[in-house]
Design a protein around this motif. Sequence first.
Motif, PDB file in Angstrom:
ATOM      1  N   SER A 234       0.829  -1.193   0.000  1.00 20.79           N
ATOM      2  CA  SER A 234       0.000   0.000   0.000  1.00 20.79           C
ATOM      3  C   SER A 234       0.875   1.260   0.000  1.00 20.79           C
ATOM      4  N   VAL A 235       1.453   1.566  -1.147  1.00 22.89           N
ATOM      5  CA  VAL A 235       2.366   2.702  -1.243  1.00 22.89           C
ATOM      6  C   VAL A 235       1.632   4.018  -1.019  1.00 22.89           C
ATOM      7  N   GLY A 236       0.324   4.041  -1.223  1.00 23.95           N
ATOM      8  CA  GLY A 236      -0.451   5.251  -1.000  1.00 23.95           C
ATOM      9  C   GLY A 236      -0.725   5.542   0.464  1.00 23.95           C
ATOM     10  N   ASP A 237      -0.381   4.617   1.341  1.00 20.44           N
ATOM     11  CA  ASP A 237      -0.604   4.774   2.773  1.00 20.44           C
ATOM     12  C   ASP A 237       0.555   5.567   3.386  1.00 20.44           C
ATOM     13  N   LEU A 238       0.234   6.704   3.981  1.00 27.03           N
ATOM     14  CA  LEU A 238       1.256   7.560   4.587  1.00 27.03           C
ATOM     15  C   LEU A 238       2.095   6.797   5.604  1.00 27.03           C
ATOM     16  N   ALA A 239       1.451   5.985   6.431  1.00 23.85           N
ATOM     17  CA  ALA A 239       2.165   5.256   7.478  1.00 23.85           C
ATOM     18  C   ALA A 239       3.149   4.252   6.899  1.00 23.85           C
ATOM     19  N   VAL A 240       2.814   3.651   5.769  1.00 26.87           N
ATOM     20  CA  VAL A 240       3.732   2.705   5.119  1.00 26.87           C
ATOM     21  C   VAL A 240       4.973   3.447   4.625  1.00 26.87           C
ATOM     22  N   ARG A 241       4.769   4.586   3.976  1.00 27.72           N
ATOM     23  CA  ARG A 241       5.913   5.356   3.465  1.00 27.72           C
ATOM     24  C   ARG A 241       6.779   5.886   4.607  1.00 27.72           C
ATOM     25  N   LYS A 242       6.128   6.426   5.620  1.00 24.58           N
ATOM     26  CA  LYS A 242       6.874   6.968   6.758  1.00 24.58           C
ATOM     27  C   LYS A 242       7.656   5.862   7.467  1.00 24.58           C
ATOM     28  N   GLY A 243       6.984   4.735   7.707  1.00 19.48           N
ATOM     29  CA  GLY A 243       7.623   3.636   8.429  1.00 19.48           C
ATOM     30  C   GLY A 243       8.809   3.058   7.690  1.00 19.48           C
ATOM     31  N   LEU A 244       8.684   2.901   6.381  1.00 19.38           N
ATOM     32  CA  LEU A 244       9.806   2.362   5.610  1.00 19.38           C
ATOM     33  C   LEU A 244      10.929   3.386   5.476  1.00 19.38           C
ATOM     34  N   GLY A 245      10.574   4.675   5.508  1.00 17.84           N
ATOM     35  CA  GLY A 245      11.619   5.696   5.552  1.00 17.84           C
ATOM     36  C   GLY A 245      12.439   5.561   6.822  1.00 17.84           C
ATOM     37  N   VAL A 246      11.766   5.279   7.940  1.00 15.96           N
ATOM     38  CA  VAL A 246      12.441   5.072   9.220  1.00 15.96           C
ATOM     39  C   VAL A 246      13.316   3.818   9.175  1.00 15.96           C
ATOM     40  N   ILE A 247      12.741   2.718   8.695  1.00 16.98           N
ATOM     41  CA  ILE A 247      13.452   1.446   8.693  1.00 16.98           C
ATOM     42  C   ILE A 247      14.690   1.473   7.788  1.00 16.98           C
ATOM     43  N   LEU A 248      14.520   1.991   6.594  1.00 18.09           N
ATOM     44  CA  LEU A 248      15.584   1.896   5.586  1.00 18.09           C
ATOM     45  C   LEU A 248      16.557   3.071   5.602  1.00 18.09           C
ATOM     46  N   HIS A 249      16.120   4.247   6.126  1.00 16.49           N
ATOM     47  CA  HIS A 249      16.986   5.436   6.072  1.00 16.49           C
ATOM     48  C   HIS A 249      16.982   6.258   7.357  1.00 16.49           C
TER      49      HIS A 249
END
Length: 293
Positions: A234-249
């Motif tokens: 769900s790339v359109g989900d803000l929480a998914v984008r934010k969370g993966l930004g935290v995890i990966l960067h």
Amino acid sequence: LQHCKHDETSQMAKRTRLPPPTNLPVANFPKKTKQESNCSLIKEAREIDKRDLRKWSVECGLKGLAQGNRQMAEWINTHDMPRHLGSPNVFLPSSTDGVPNWFPSLFKTIVSQQLATAAARTVHGRCMNAYGVKDGDEITAQQVIDAEYTTVVGKDGKQKQVVNGVQPGLSGQKVKYVIALAEHMNDERLLKGVDLESLSDEELHSKLIAVKGLGKWSVEMFQIFKLRRQDIFSVGDLAVRKGLGVILHNNPEKFESSKGRTDLEKLAATKFSPWRSLLCMYAYSAWDDWKEK
């Protein structure tokens, strides 16, 4: 590794899952991670696999995500399992003529849209009262279709929706949405009698998105958390984008630009498929933890 390869046919088999590997080697994870941490993680994954009825193995999913890139592997080995995996699958619906009845779940999805968790729970409870659903029973499409709907003006001058003489807290738009869902689920030309679990991800998305009120995000959440589909992102989900930004960067804003979203979608498809549903669960937990800092 051969035991954890993605098998398209296995997803279509009723209540089967990919067999877990006999030895998920610690060597597949960063060397600096303690072996004890890996053993504990894999033990927890196996316990979840035993009690949950999803068609894919969490143990295999952890291995697949860890092999995606080093940052993901480090996160998996230094953080708790996503909280969404912490309880058994409680989403098994009742059946009608052998076909699982997903109407109550989809009804709740619509009712809960754009509401905080506590507010969504309150409104859903009021809806059960308004539609005359008894304790222990589930709401039916017919109850929604047969209900009497009126509109009144409150003391604040705003219109209030009334269902069977009760104000459940639904907006006029949501009333239209739940009626549209009920009509789809009660129509043999549309969704009545259709076994949603037997449909491919693409077929399921196409059929549900046709229901007014069920958008792309709502359908994705249904696929991930209710049907337990394996590879939904769900790339359109803000929480998914934010969370993966935290995890990966270690940066929640990393994927917020248009290019960032495109890059994230490509990264997820090339590095983390077919385990993207589990990836989303990790993202939700990561973002929740970040906000609590």
